[in-house]
Write a protein that holds these residues in place. Structure first.
Motif, PDB file in Angstrom:
ATOM      1  N   CYS A  75      92.665  -2.748  17.616  1.00  0.00           N
ATOM      2  CA  CYS A  75      93.818  -1.925  18.001  1.00  0.00           C
ATOM      3  C   CYS A  75      94.532  -2.558  19.186  1.00  0.00           C
ATOM      4  O   CYS A  75      93.932  -3.291  19.970  1.00  0.00           O
ATOM      5  N   LEU A  89      95.975  -0.638  21.437  1.00  0.00           N
ATOM      6  CA  LEU A  89      95.810   0.297  22.552  1.00  0.00           C
ATOM      7  C   LEU A  89      94.330   0.368  22.911  1.00  0.00           C
ATOM      8  O   LEU A  89      93.484  -0.168  22.194  1.00  0.00           O
ATOM      9  N   ASN A  90      94.066   1.048  24.007  1.00  0.00           N
ATOM     10  CA  ASN A  90      92.702   1.036  24.538  1.00  0.00           C
ATOM     11  C   ASN A  90      92.332   2.444  25.009  1.00  0.00           C
ATOM     12  O   ASN A  90      91.864   2.619  26.123  1.00  0.00           O
ATOM     13  N   CYS A  91      92.580   3.430  24.131  1.00  0.00           N
ATOM     14  CA  CYS A  91      92.390   4.825  24.540  1.00  0.00           C
ATOM     15  C   CYS A  91      90.918   5.080  24.877  1.00  0.00           C
ATOM     16  O   CYS A  91      90.034   4.784  24.065  1.00  0.00           O
ATOM     17  N   CYS A 144      88.898   7.114  22.351  1.00  0.00           N
ATOM     18  CA  CYS A 144      89.031   6.683  20.949  1.00  0.00           C
ATOM     19  C   CYS A 144      87.763   6.950  20.128  1.00  0.00           C
ATOM     20  O   CYS A 144      86.672   6.546  20.501  1.00  0.00           O
ATOM     21  N   GLN A 152      88.058   1.919  20.220  1.00  0.00           N
ATOM     22  CA  GLN A 152      89.256   1.083  20.351  1.00  0.00           C
ATOM     23  C   GLN A 152      89.518   0.277  19.074  1.00  0.00           C
ATOM     24  O   GLN A 152      89.959  -0.870  19.100  1.00  0.00           O
ATOM     25  N   GLY A 208      91.555   1.403  13.620  1.00  0.00           N
ATOM     26  CA  GLY A 208      92.443   0.546  14.402  1.00  0.00           C
ATOM     27  C   GLY A 208      93.916   0.752  14.111  1.00  0.00           C
ATOM     28  O   GLY A 208      94.347   1.832  13.769  1.00  0.00           O
ATOM     29  N   ASN A 228      99.666   4.098  15.374  1.00  0.00           N
ATOM     30  CA  ASN A 228      99.956   4.638  16.704  1.00  0.00           C
ATOM     31  C   ASN A 228     101.426   4.440  17.080  1.00  0.00           C
ATOM     32  O   ASN A 228     101.869   4.889  18.132  1.00  0.00           O
TER      33      ASN A 228
HETATM   34  S1  SF4 Z   1      92.661   3.508  17.213  1.00  0.00           S
HETATM   35 FE1  SF4 Z   1      93.988   5.140  17.986  1.00  0.00          FE
HETATM   36  S2  SF4 Z   1      92.758   6.240  19.491  1.00  0.00           S
HETATM   37 FE2  SF4 Z   1      91.745   4.259  19.113  1.00  0.00          FE
HETATM   38  S3  SF4 Z   1      92.527   2.884  20.719  1.00  0.00           S
HETATM   39 FE3  SF4 Z   1      93.847   2.654  18.920  1.00  0.00          FE
HETATM   40  S4  SF4 Z   1      95.539   4.103  19.237  1.00  0.00           S
HETATM   41 FE4  SF4 Z   1      93.890   4.672  20.638  1.00  0.00          FE
END
Ligand code: SF4
Length: 222
Positions: free
Chosen positions: A110, A112-114, A117, A121, A160, A194
């Motif tokens: 992914c 992003l790095n929520c 998650c 991630q 992801g 996302n």
């Molecule tokens: S898969 Fe979704 S929740 Fe997980 S890090 Fe990526 S955007 Fe964020």
């Protein structure tokens, strides 16, 4: 089955077979844990011992709490029997082994790095990777081969973040379209993203080819 856990100061009890979620105080939390394997008298005595330093926890209150728990059990909201256990193993058999939908993990990573998650991630506690066209093609072939008499097939491009593997998504959609006529199937595609990599190309393609676009972008504006 009952699951119990504590979170942010709450004592939570989840009754999985009824879907019941109970927020309870400490005494009820302990009582529910004791409930299946102890007699009422054992429960009362154990809790009186556990809470002997708490004058507010009286025997009368424990018995009242026990009555509340028994009432929840009777009304099917706690320790609800699993009525599916006998037939759960036969679902595949009864469906004739037909597969009608795939969730394709085209990006095991992914952008992003929520912290919260569910998918660690995007990598699901494994190594980061992108699906190759060849693997995706084999998955689509598998779906067609196992779809029996079903005409409409569902494929969700998931991760992801699937837009990190956008060219493969487009190539797989193009391949699937070539298979619809010969196999008398119709693909319905979903893109779960996302949203960070959406551009004009993604918008044009999604408008043309996707039946659904699921946006999972959340959090504060920045
Ligand atoms: S898969 Fe979704 S929740 Fe997980 S890090 Fe990526 S955007 Fe964020």
């Amino acid at each position: 089955m009952v699951h119990q856990y504590k979170l942010n100061g709450y004592n939570l009890v989840l009754d999985s077979c009824s879907g019941g979620v109970h927020v309870v105080d400490e005494v009820a939390y302990d009582l529910i844990a004791l409930y299946p394997d102890h007699t009422p008298e054992e429960i009362v005595q154990t809790l009186l011992e556990t809470y002997r330093d708490r004058p507010d926890v009286t025997e009368a209150e424990i018995r009242e709490c026990l009555a509340d728990v028994e009432s929840l059990v009777k009304s099917g909201q706690l320790y609800t029997p699993d009525t599916f256990s006998d037939i759960a193993g036969t679902f595949k058999e009864r469906s004739g082994g037909v597969v009608k939908a795939l969730c394709l993990h085209v990006a095991h990573t992914c952008n992003l790095n929520c912290a919260y998650c569910f998918a660690s991630q995007g990598k699901y506690h494994g190594d980061r990777a992108l699906m190759s066209f060849e693997v995706g093609k084999q998955a689509l072939d598998f779906l067609i081969a196992h779809s029996g008499t079903r005409t409409n097939l569902e494929v969700d491009f998931f991760g992801g973040e699937p837009l990190m593997n956008w060219q493969v998504v487009k190539d797989l959609v193009a391949y699937a379209r070539t298979q619809e006529g010969p196999h008398h199937k119709r693909f319905r595609f979903t893109l779960t993203t996302n949203g960070m990599l959406i551009d004009e190309d993604v918008i044009d393609f999604a408008n043309r080819e996707m039946d659904n676009v699921v946006l999972s972008l959340d959090g504060r504006k920045e």
